[in-house]
Design a protein around this motif. Sequence first.
Motif, PDB file in Angstrom:
ATOM      1  N   PRO A   9       1.810  64.692 -13.888  1.00  0.00           N
ATOM      2  CA  PRO A   9       1.286  63.338 -14.114  1.00  0.00           C
ATOM      3  C   PRO A   9       0.508  62.854 -12.888  1.00  0.00           C
ATOM      4  O   PRO A   9       0.716  63.360 -11.781  1.00  0.00           O
ATOM      5  CB  PRO A   9       2.556  62.482 -14.306  1.00  0.00           C
ATOM      6  CG  PRO A   9       3.669  63.445 -14.527  1.00  0.00           C
ATOM      7  CD  PRO A   9       3.272  64.744 -13.905  1.00  0.00           C
ATOM      8  N   MET A  51      -0.814  66.787  -8.851  1.00  0.00           N
ATOM      9  CA  MET A  51      -1.073  68.228  -8.904  1.00  0.00           C
ATOM     10  C   MET A  51      -1.533  68.592 -10.314  1.00  0.00           C
ATOM     11  O   MET A  51      -1.137  67.934 -11.287  1.00  0.00           O
ATOM     12  CB  MET A  51       0.224  68.964  -8.561  1.00  0.00           C
ATOM     13  CG  MET A  51       0.055  70.442  -8.314  1.00  0.00           C
ATOM     14  SD  MET A  51       1.429  71.104  -7.345  1.00  0.00           S
ATOM     15  CE  MET A  51       2.741  71.059  -8.499  1.00  0.00           C
ATOM     16  N   THR A  72       3.806  63.188  -0.648  1.00  0.00           N
ATOM     17  CA  THR A  72       4.563  64.445  -0.608  1.00  0.00           C
ATOM     18  C   THR A  72       5.237  64.699  -1.953  1.00  0.00           C
ATOM     19  O   THR A  72       6.079  65.589  -2.054  1.00  0.00           O
ATOM     20  CB  THR A  72       5.640  64.451   0.509  1.00  0.00           C
ATOM     21  OG1 THR A  72       6.761  63.664   0.078  1.00  0.00           O
ATOM     22  CG2 THR A  72       5.105  63.917   1.816  1.00  0.00           C
ATOM     23  N   ASN A 104      10.492  56.539  -2.681  1.00  0.00           N
ATOM     24  CA  ASN A 104      10.683  57.603  -3.673  1.00  0.00           C
ATOM     25  C   ASN A 104      11.112  57.008  -5.004  1.00  0.00           C
ATOM     26  O   ASN A 104      11.813  56.000  -5.053  1.00  0.00           O
ATOM     27  CB  ASN A 104      11.771  58.577  -3.172  1.00  0.00           C
ATOM     28  CG  ASN A 104      11.826  59.836  -3.992  1.00  0.00           C
ATOM     29  OD1 ASN A 104      10.810  60.492  -4.197  1.00  0.00           O
ATOM     30  ND2 ASN A 104      13.016  60.184  -4.476  1.00  0.00           N
ATOM     31  N   ARG A 105      10.676  57.656  -6.099  1.00  0.00           N
ATOM     32  CA  ARG A 105      11.053  57.190  -7.434  1.00  0.00           C
ATOM     33  C   ARG A 105      12.568  57.018  -7.544  1.00  0.00           C
ATOM     34  O   ARG A 105      13.055  55.991  -8.003  1.00  0.00           O
ATOM     35  CB  ARG A 105      10.554  58.205  -8.480  1.00  0.00           C
ATOM     36  CG  ARG A 105      11.071  57.943  -9.875  1.00  0.00           C
ATOM     37  CD  ARG A 105      10.599  59.013 -10.828  1.00  0.00           C
ATOM     38  NE  ARG A 105      11.099  60.352 -10.488  1.00  0.00           N
ATOM     39  CZ  ARG A 105      10.920  61.417 -11.235  1.00  0.00           C
ATOM     40  NH1 ARG A 105      10.214  61.322 -12.341  1.00  0.00           N
ATOM     41  NH2 ARG A 105      11.408  62.590 -10.868  1.00  0.00           N
ATOM     42  N   ILE A 117      -0.591  66.157   0.343  1.00  0.00           N
ATOM     43  CA  ILE A 117      -0.281  67.563   0.634  1.00  0.00           C
ATOM     44  C   ILE A 117      -0.444  68.444  -0.598  1.00  0.00           C
ATOM     45  O   ILE A 117      -0.385  69.660  -0.502  1.00  0.00           O
ATOM     46  CB  ILE A 117       1.104  67.742   1.298  1.00  0.00           C
ATOM     47  CG1 ILE A 117       2.250  67.455   0.330  1.00  0.00           C
ATOM     48  CG2 ILE A 117       1.229  66.885   2.535  1.00  0.00           C
ATOM     49  CD1 ILE A 117       3.579  68.008   0.842  1.00  0.00           C
ATOM     50  N   VAL A 118      -0.654  67.821  -1.761  1.00  0.00           N
ATOM     51  CA  VAL A 118      -1.022  68.598  -2.959  1.00  0.00           C
ATOM     52  C   VAL A 118      -2.416  69.193  -2.715  1.00  0.00           C
ATOM     53  O   VAL A 118      -3.298  68.498  -2.219  1.00  0.00           O
ATOM     54  CB  VAL A 118      -1.046  67.678  -4.197  1.00  0.00           C
ATOM     55  CG1 VAL A 118      -1.706  68.371  -5.382  1.00  0.00           C
ATOM     56  CG2 VAL A 118       0.375  67.241  -4.560  1.00  0.00           C
ATOM     57  N   GLY A 173      11.551  64.802  -1.138  1.00  0.00           N
ATOM     58  CA  GLY A 173      11.965  66.188  -1.315  1.00  0.00           C
ATOM     59  C   GLY A 173      11.881  66.963  -0.008  1.00  0.00           C
ATOM     60  O   GLY A 173      11.861  66.375   1.087  1.00  0.00           O
ATOM     61  N   GLY A 174      11.814  68.293  -0.144  1.00  0.00           N
ATOM     62  CA  GLY A 174      11.808  69.161   1.036  1.00  0.00           C
ATOM     63  C   GLY A 174      10.606  68.916   1.929  1.00  0.00           C
ATOM     64  O   GLY A 174      10.736  68.898   3.168  1.00  0.00           O
ATOM     65  N   TRP A 199      10.191  52.118  -4.883  1.00  0.00           N
ATOM     66  CA  TRP A 199       9.011  52.806  -5.434  1.00  0.00           C
ATOM     67  C   TRP A 199       7.987  51.798  -5.969  1.00  0.00           C
ATOM     68  O   TRP A 199       6.776  51.975  -5.790  1.00  0.00           O
ATOM     69  CB  TRP A 199       9.493  53.773  -6.517  1.00  0.00           C
ATOM     70  CG  TRP A 199       8.455  54.620  -7.178  1.00  0.00           C
ATOM     71  CD1 TRP A 199       8.107  54.609  -8.494  1.00  0.00           C
ATOM     72  CD2 TRP A 199       7.647  55.654  -6.574  1.00  0.00           C
ATOM     73  NE1 TRP A 199       7.136  55.555  -8.747  1.00  0.00           N
ATOM     74  CE2 TRP A 199       6.838  56.216  -7.582  1.00  0.00           C
ATOM     75  CE3 TRP A 199       7.518  56.153  -5.268  1.00  0.00           C
ATOM     76  CZ2 TRP A 199       5.921  57.242  -7.362  1.00  0.00           C
ATOM     77  CZ3 TRP A 199       6.600  57.182  -5.033  1.00  0.00           C
ATOM     78  CH2 TRP A 199       5.816  57.703  -6.065  1.00  0.00           C
ATOM     79  N   SER A 206       4.992  65.756  -6.119  1.00  0.00           N
ATOM     80  CA  SER A 206       4.169  66.720  -6.852  1.00  0.00           C
ATOM     81  C   SER A 206       3.199  66.005  -7.793  1.00  0.00           C
ATOM     82  O   SER A 206       2.450  66.662  -8.521  1.00  0.00           O
ATOM     83  CB  SER A 206       5.075  67.672  -7.624  1.00  0.00           C
ATOM     84  OG  SER A 206       6.080  66.935  -8.298  1.00  0.00           O
ATOM     85  N   LEU A 207       3.191  64.663  -7.782  1.00  0.00           N
ATOM     86  CA  LEU A 207       2.283  63.908  -8.654  1.00  0.00           C
ATOM     87  C   LEU A 207       0.839  64.108  -8.198  1.00  0.00           C
ATOM     88  O   LEU A 207       0.553  64.117  -7.000  1.00  0.00           O
ATOM     89  CB  LEU A 207       2.627  62.415  -8.623  1.00  0.00           C
ATOM     90  CG  LEU A 207       4.000  62.052  -9.187  1.00  0.00           C
ATOM     91  CD1 LEU A 207       4.293  60.572  -8.978  1.00  0.00           C
ATOM     92  CD2 LEU A 207       4.067  62.392 -10.671  1.00  0.00           C
ATOM     93  N   LYS A 244      14.058  78.314  -0.057  1.00  0.00           N
ATOM     94  CA  LYS A 244      14.035  77.756   1.306  1.00  0.00           C
ATOM     95  C   LYS A 244      15.432  77.405   1.841  1.00  0.00           C
ATOM     96  O   LYS A 244      15.679  77.531   3.033  1.00  0.00           O
ATOM     97  CB  LYS A 244      13.125  76.529   1.359  1.00  0.00           C
ATOM     98  CG  LYS A 244      11.631  76.898   1.230  1.00  0.00           C
ATOM     99  CD  LYS A 244      10.740  75.683   1.413  1.00  0.00           C
ATOM    100  CE  LYS A 244       9.272  76.064   1.251  1.00  0.00           C
ATOM    101  NZ  LYS A 244       8.376  74.924   1.491  1.00  0.00           N
ATOM    102  N   MET A 304      -3.062  71.969   5.618  1.00  0.00           N
ATOM    103  CA  MET A 304      -1.651  72.064   6.054  1.00  0.00           C
ATOM    104  C   MET A 304      -1.120  73.477   5.811  1.00  0.00           C
ATOM    105  O   MET A 304      -0.435  74.054   6.663  1.00  0.00           O
ATOM    106  CB  MET A 304      -0.817  71.030   5.293  1.00  0.00           C
ATOM    107  CG  MET A 304       0.678  71.155   5.505  1.00  0.00           C
ATOM    108  SD  MET A 304       1.565  69.865   4.576  1.00  0.00           S
ATOM    109  CE  MET A 304       3.233  70.521   4.634  1.00  0.00           C
TER     110      MET A 304
END
Length: 277
Positions: free
Chosen positions: A201, A197, A192, A155-156, A219-220, A134-135, A176, A194-195, A72, A245
């Motif tokens: 985790p 998924m 948003t 965010n973490r 959004i996962v 992230g993106g 966080w 990836s957790l 991207k 989405m």
Amino acid sequence: MRLLTGSARLAGVTGWPVAHSRSPRLHGTWLARYSIDGAYVPLPIAPQDFATVVPALAKAGFAGLNVTIPHKEAAFAICDVVDPSAARAGAVNTLVFRNGKITGSNTDGAGFIANLRAHGVNPAAGPALLLGAGGAARAIGAALQDEGVAVTICNRTAERAAALALQLPGAKTLPWAQRSAALADYALLVNTTSLGMAKQPPLEVDLSAAPHHLVVSDIVYVPLQTALLDAAQARGLQIVGGLGMLLHQAVLGFEAWFGVTPEVDEALYRIVAGDLL
Ligand SMILES: NC(=O)c1ccc[n+]([C@@H]2O[C@H](COP(=O)([O-])OP(=O)(O)OC[C@H]3O[C@@H](n4cnc5c(N)ncnc54)[C@H](OP(=O)(O)O)[C@@H]3O)[C@@H](O)[C@H]2O)c1
């Protein structure tokens, strides 16, 4: 069977790898539905080849491409023109090749907003808490701000949240560890990260402080309904899943390449969900 002619229009999705992509199934369904003389194909392009192969595809007559991980940012760099959605997101997920020029846009934010609306949710109903920096968070945060929404990034890695807040002027940040306790102040929660998924985790958020009007969006989309959405539904909160989405963000590319504005409906959702249902 639908056979291509010599003037068929061509588009595709490039990533590395790309075999997991649901976009060929999605665009292929629309091509068949609207009896379009065209094809949409998966194109695995290695990162070191991206900057030479993509302009060559434009020269070979492709109408454009979708771009996924990890290309991207590289796609942004090869564009002659980037539209405001891509400039705000700092990344391109849709390329249009026209009149010898490569134009890049980012349809993730518009797809996210369109999916909220398709679920009857007003995106501008109140402040939004975005988990992740992230993106996807950047594209969604920019799109929400364009709707007039006050955005908070949680965010973490705090440094990444702070960096994203600089790119989204006016956005706030939240540590966080405070993601659950702060929910009372928000109308929209968006995962948003990836957790949650498959093979990742779980996302740990306690929804007990959530106001009854909180809309919870994830959004996962693998699984289609994440544990976060299950927990929200169990509390009677409105939920919005991630596959919608993906479907809505694809509309703009299809329209630009094939000249038809395609419809997102339940039949399409079921076809693209496939084995996830
Ligand atoms: N539905 C759709 O159409 C759509 C579109 C785009 C993306 N997505 C999905 O959205 C997700 C994010 O995509 P992206 O491109 O934004 O990815 P990305 O740029 O790699 O960002 C990943 C985010 O997840 C966080 N994260 C990862 N592991 C974590 C952990 N163990 N604990 C806490 N946070 C963690 C990262 O936090 P750190 O900064 O601390 O590492 C970062 O904020 C992916 O699952 C992707 O499939 C869906």
